[in-house]
Design a protein around this motif. Structure first.
Motif, PDB file in Angstrom:
ATOM      1  N   ASP A  15     -40.585 -54.605  25.352  1.00  0.00           N
ATOM      2  CA  ASP A  15     -41.946 -55.110  24.807  1.00  0.00           C
ATOM      3  C   ASP A  15     -43.021 -54.205  25.226  1.00  0.00           C
ATOM      4  N   THR A  16     -42.977 -53.552  26.356  1.00  0.00           N
ATOM      5  CA  THR A  16     -44.074 -52.830  26.922  1.00  0.00           C
ATOM      6  C   THR A  16     -44.427 -51.511  25.907  1.00  0.00           C
ATOM      7  N   LYS A  17     -43.238 -50.810  25.621  1.00  0.00           N
ATOM      8  CA  LYS A  17     -42.974 -49.665  24.778  1.00  0.00           C
ATOM      9  C   LYS A  17     -43.387 -50.298  23.405  1.00  0.00           C
ATOM     10  N   SER A  18     -43.050 -51.385  22.788  1.00  0.00           N
ATOM     11  CA  SER A  18     -43.500 -51.787  21.368  1.00  0.00           C
ATOM     12  C   SER A  18     -44.936 -52.032  21.369  1.00  0.00           C
ATOM     13  N   ALA A  19     -45.480 -52.660  22.386  1.00  0.00           N
ATOM     14  CA  ALA A  19     -47.022 -52.979  22.456  1.00  0.00           C
ATOM     15  C   ALA A  19     -47.808 -51.674  22.454  1.00  0.00           C
ATOM     16  N   LEU A  20     -47.354 -50.619  22.942  1.00  0.00           N
ATOM     17  CA  LEU A  20     -47.901 -49.462  22.920  1.00  0.00           C
ATOM     18  C   LEU A  20     -48.245 -48.990  21.657  1.00  0.00           C
ATOM     19  N   LEU A  21     -47.418 -49.388  20.588  1.00  0.00           N
ATOM     20  CA  LEU A  21     -47.812 -48.971  19.094  1.00  0.00           C
ATOM     21  C   LEU A  21     -49.217 -49.354  18.603  1.00  0.00           C
ATOM     22  N   LEU A  22     -49.261 -50.577  19.075  1.00  0.00           N
ATOM     23  CA  LEU A  22     -51.004 -51.264  18.556  1.00  0.00           C
ATOM     24  C   LEU A  22     -51.865 -50.084  19.273  1.00  0.00           C
ATOM     25  N   ALA A  61     -40.582 -52.915  16.102  1.00  0.00           N
ATOM     26  CA  ALA A  61     -40.113 -52.073  17.306  1.00  0.00           C
ATOM     27  C   ALA A  61     -39.030 -52.927  18.260  1.00  0.00           C
ATOM     28  N   LYS A  62     -39.287 -54.263  18.287  1.00  0.00           N
ATOM     29  CA  LYS A  62     -38.493 -54.748  19.050  1.00  0.00           C
ATOM     30  C   LYS A  62     -37.285 -55.227  18.297  1.00  0.00           C
ATOM     31  N   GLU A  63     -37.249 -55.390  17.251  1.00  0.00           N
ATOM     32  CA  GLU A  63     -36.043 -55.555  16.156  1.00  0.00           C
ATOM     33  C   GLU A  63     -35.175 -54.284  16.371  1.00  0.00           C
ATOM     34  N   LEU A  64     -35.778 -53.153  16.539  1.00  0.00           N
ATOM     35  CA  LEU A  64     -34.976 -51.953  16.610  1.00  0.00           C
ATOM     36  C   LEU A  64     -34.452 -51.900  17.956  1.00  0.00           C
ATOM     37  N   GLY A  65     -34.818 -52.605  18.921  1.00  0.00           N
ATOM     38  CA  GLY A  65     -33.938 -52.541  20.377  1.00  0.00           C
ATOM     39  C   GLY A  65     -34.899 -51.910  21.447  1.00  0.00           C
ATOM     40  N   TYR A  66     -36.342 -51.765  21.262  1.00  0.00           N
ATOM     41  CA  TYR A  66     -37.159 -51.329  22.290  1.00  0.00           C
ATOM     42  C   TYR A  66     -37.857 -52.297  22.952  1.00  0.00           C
ATOM     43  N   ASN A 121     -53.066 -45.224   2.543  1.00  0.00           N
ATOM     44  CA  ASN A 121     -52.568 -46.430   3.359  1.00  0.00           C
ATOM     45  C   ASN A 121     -51.465 -46.897   2.854  1.00  0.00           C
ATOM     46  N   GLY A 122     -51.530 -47.162   1.363  1.00  0.00           N
ATOM     47  CA  GLY A 122     -50.219 -47.791   0.826  1.00  0.00           C
ATOM     48  C   GLY A 122     -48.816 -47.039   1.202  1.00  0.00           C
ATOM     49  N   VAL A 123     -49.289 -45.483   0.896  1.00  0.00           N
ATOM     50  CA  VAL A 123     -48.051 -44.535   0.672  1.00  0.00           C
ATOM     51  C   VAL A 123     -47.600 -44.664   2.233  1.00  0.00           C
ATOM     52  N   THR A 124     -48.577 -44.658   3.175  1.00  0.00           N
ATOM     53  CA  THR A 124     -48.026 -44.808   4.607  1.00  0.00           C
ATOM     54  C   THR A 124     -47.065 -45.968   4.854  1.00  0.00           C
ATOM     55  N   ASP A 125     -47.574 -47.231   4.167  1.00  0.00           N
ATOM     56  CA  ASP A 125     -46.710 -48.361   4.605  1.00  0.00           C
ATOM     57  C   ASP A 125     -45.171 -47.985   3.931  1.00  0.00           C
ATOM     58  N   LEU A 126     -45.180 -47.438   3.008  1.00  0.00           N
ATOM     59  CA  LEU A 126     -44.178 -47.200   1.950  1.00  0.00           C
ATOM     60  C   LEU A 126     -42.925 -46.241   2.654  1.00  0.00           C
ATOM     61  N   VAL A 127     -43.669 -45.148   3.267  1.00  0.00           N
ATOM     62  CA  VAL A 127     -42.921 -44.336   3.941  1.00  0.00           C
ATOM     63  C   VAL A 127     -42.347 -44.848   5.353  1.00  0.00           C
ATOM     64  N   GLY A 128     -43.337 -45.708   5.923  1.00  0.00           N
ATOM     65  CA  GLY A 128     -43.127 -46.254   7.312  1.00  0.00           C
ATOM     66  C   GLY A 128     -41.871 -47.407   7.145  1.00  0.00           C
ATOM     67  N   SER A 129     -41.775 -47.968   5.935  1.00  0.00           N
ATOM     68  CA  SER A 129     -40.639 -48.934   5.743  1.00  0.00           C
ATOM     69  C   SER A 129     -39.303 -48.207   6.171  1.00  0.00           C
ATOM     70  N   GLN A 130     -39.202 -46.869   6.186  1.00  0.00           N
ATOM     71  CA  GLN A 130     -37.730 -46.540   6.193  1.00  0.00           C
ATOM     72  C   GLN A 130     -37.595 -45.819   7.781  1.00  0.00           C
ATOM     73  N   ALA A 131     -38.371 -46.309   8.604  1.00  0.00           N
ATOM     74  CA  ALA A 131     -38.645 -46.012  10.101  1.00  0.00           C
ATOM     75  C   ALA A 131     -37.249 -46.630  10.543  1.00  0.00           C
ATOM     76  N   SER A 132     -36.545 -45.719  11.566  1.00  0.00           N
ATOM     77  CA  SER A 132     -35.399 -46.315  12.081  1.00  0.00           C
ATOM     78  C   SER A 132     -35.324 -45.986  13.584  1.00  0.00           C
ATOM     79  N   ASP A 133     -36.440 -45.326  14.206  1.00  0.00           N
ATOM     80  CA  ASP A 133     -36.485 -45.155  15.838  1.00  0.00           C
ATOM     81  C   ASP A 133     -37.900 -45.116  16.120  1.00  0.00           C
ATOM     82  N   TYR A 134     -38.075 -44.968  17.323  1.00  0.00           N
ATOM     83  CA  TYR A 134     -39.503 -45.210  17.933  1.00  0.00           C
ATOM     84  C   TYR A 134     -40.190 -43.887  17.674  1.00  0.00           C
ATOM     85  N   PRO A 135     -39.923 -42.908  17.572  1.00  0.00           N
ATOM     86  CA  PRO A 135     -40.709 -41.729  17.273  1.00  0.00           C
ATOM     87  C   PRO A 135     -41.185 -41.828  15.958  1.00  0.00           C
ATOM     88  N   THR A 136     -40.472 -42.261  15.139  1.00  0.00           N
ATOM     89  CA  THR A 136     -40.647 -42.396  13.664  1.00  0.00           C
ATOM     90  C   THR A 136     -41.983 -43.478  13.230  1.00  0.00           C
TER      91      THR A 136
END
Length: 494
Positions: A270-277, A263-268, A315-330
């Protein structure tokens, strides 16, 4: 005291599925939370340690790695100690070691000192608590065991949500040394959980029954005095589970480690990125007990290994799909689905192992499985980090993790479908043949009586003699001709 943990010898004690077992479940909940969340909670102090000792982030990251390596790699040692001394004494010693490691680390003068105290001592102490707590949970629950496993596994996300903010507060108020000292005192609660692990004893019986049980115990103890039972490797289901679980661990822990940096790499910020966990942990918290309830259903429980395969594939398919995420909502959607699948895996992994090996061999089986997974834990996240350094893209890290978990799911599903199911069908057919061959004496006697009665009836219907006189036959055929009647012939006979 050695009788606390052992299931060898004596009559089998039925699991109460309640009663004091709920106290054991609470203790297992706390121990699971400390064991899985503590290596992540310590990472809160890494910036202070870097400033204090003048080391890099990779140097401080070894603290969590050593903690996890001790938690997984000392599995066989824990099995030997549990089979020798019992669960409660081993957990008491483990609680003291875990606390002592953090207290000594608060006086550290170098990063090596922290490696030895926090990594080795605290890691060993947590390992000596985690494995025996699961063994005791397996003994106190049978019918409700899937639910109990789901509830105890929920301790991991709950503790993570509590320990990480607590660590930040302690660091702000007392510094890293004061924080380590207070966390060391907090780990003494492992000794309280150990005291809860009361031995599961058979109900009181008459003196004669006790004497007979003692004689049986003496007779059975001798051939089963094994501190580490390697015969579990003869079980085809255990081998399949061990291989699949080891491959799964290579990629299972990678996304929670890298999702914040993604998330930080996408430009968000720190607080917003840590909220993902936080989102991931909150979903995981409810997914584990829910999956435990589902796994306990009558139709699902015999097929629990296939539900585990589905959770891994999910879980594995979720990782594969999540690899294409390009924004915070995704990424938020990814964390929700990953939390569900991650919770399902956490709730089912030890339940499936308990189902495969049974209560008697579980103490040895879990130690050997954790040892195999220890190598994967050490290889997985660092390997993903090297891939990230080489490609500079998080997409490939998530793709690698997803492929590893999907491969493990396919291995577990196909091998169980092809080998374990065929083996069960053959065994069932053999049992049916044995039941047919070993019918009760009453049934055999009734069958013989019926056969004898049928034979007597046939004897009554038969003529007394089967010999035929040829002269009498000729006389019989000529009698109608002498009286003017037609002699029977093939043309006149119907």
């Amino acid at each position: 005291m050695g009788g606390v943990a052992l299931d060898v010898g004596g009559p089998a004690v039925k699991a109460p599925d309640g009663g004091w077992g709920w106290a054991v479940l609470l203790g297992c909940f706390v121990i699971t939370g400390f064991s899985y969340a503590f290596p992540k909670a310590v990472s809160v102090f890494f910036k202070e340690l870097i400033r204090e000792f003048g080391v890099g982030y990779s140097d401080t990251a070894w603290i969590s790695s050593i903690l996890l390596a001790m938690l997984y790699g000392t599995g066989p040692v824990c099995s030997v100690l549990v089979n020798r001394f019992g669960c409660r004494p081993v957990m008491m010693v483990g609680g003291v070691l875990a606390s002592l490691g953090m207290i000594l680390a608060s006086f550290a003068t170098s990063i090596i000192h922290i490696y030895l105290c926090t990594g080795v001592l605290t890691g060993l102490g947590l390992a000596l608590n985690f494995q025996p707590s699961l063994i005791m949970l397996n003994r106190y629950f049978s019918e409700k065991r899937p639910l109990a496993n789901g509830l105890s596994a929920a301790g991991s996300p709950v503790a993570l949500c509590c320990l990480s903010p607590l660590g930040q507060v302690l660091q702000y108020q007392y510094g890293w040394r004061g924080g380590f000292l207070i966390l060391g005192g907090l780990l003494l609660n492992c000794c309280v959980c150990a005291a809860v692990m009361r031995p599961l004893l058979p109900p009181r019986s008459s003196q004669k029954d006790q004497e007979a049980a003692a004689k049986e115990e003496d007779a059975v103890k001798k051939p089963k005095a094994k501190l580490l039972d390697f015969s579990v490797f003869k079980d085809r289901g255990f081998v399949i589970y061990t291989v699949a679980a080891s491959v799964m661990v290579l990629g299972l822990f990678v996304p929670p480690v890298f999702v914040v940096s993604y998330a930080k790499e996408l430009g968000y910020e720190d607080t917003k990125s840590a909220l993902l966990l936080t989102i991931l942990g909150f979903v995981d918290m409810f997914a584990r007990p829910t999956c435990g309830v589902i796994a306990g259903l009558k139709w699902v429980r015999p097929r629990c290994v296939y539900l585990f395969s589905f959770a891994m594939l999910f879980n594995g398919v979720t990782d594969l799909v999540g690899s294409q995420a390009s924004d915070y909502p995704t990424l938020v959607v990814f964390c929700i689905f990953f939390g569900v699948s991650y919770g399902m895996v956490g709730a089912l992994q030890f339940e499936v192992l308990m189902t495969i090996v049974g209560t008697e061999k579980f103490s040895s089986a879990i130690g050997l499985v954790l040892l195999m997974e220890a190598f994967a834990v050490l290889i997985g996240p660092p390997g993903a980090g090297r891939l990230l350094d080489y490609t500079k893209k998080y997409m490939f890290v998530f793709l690698l993790a997803g492929c590893e978990v999907c491969v493990s799911a396919i291995v577990l599903f196909t091998c169980n479908l092809l080998f374990i199911r065929t083996k069960a069908s053959a065994a069932q057919e053999q049992e049916e043949v044995q039941e047919e061959a070993q019918r009760s004496p009453e049934t055999m006697a009734m069958t013989a009586d019926y056969q004898q009665g049928d034979a007597l009836e046939l004897e009554k219907l038969r003529p007394d003699s089967t010999t035929v006189d040829s002269q009498e036959v000729e006389r019989f055929l000529k009698e109608p001709e002498s009286k003017g009647a037609l002699s029977p012939s093939p043309e006149t006979c119907l």
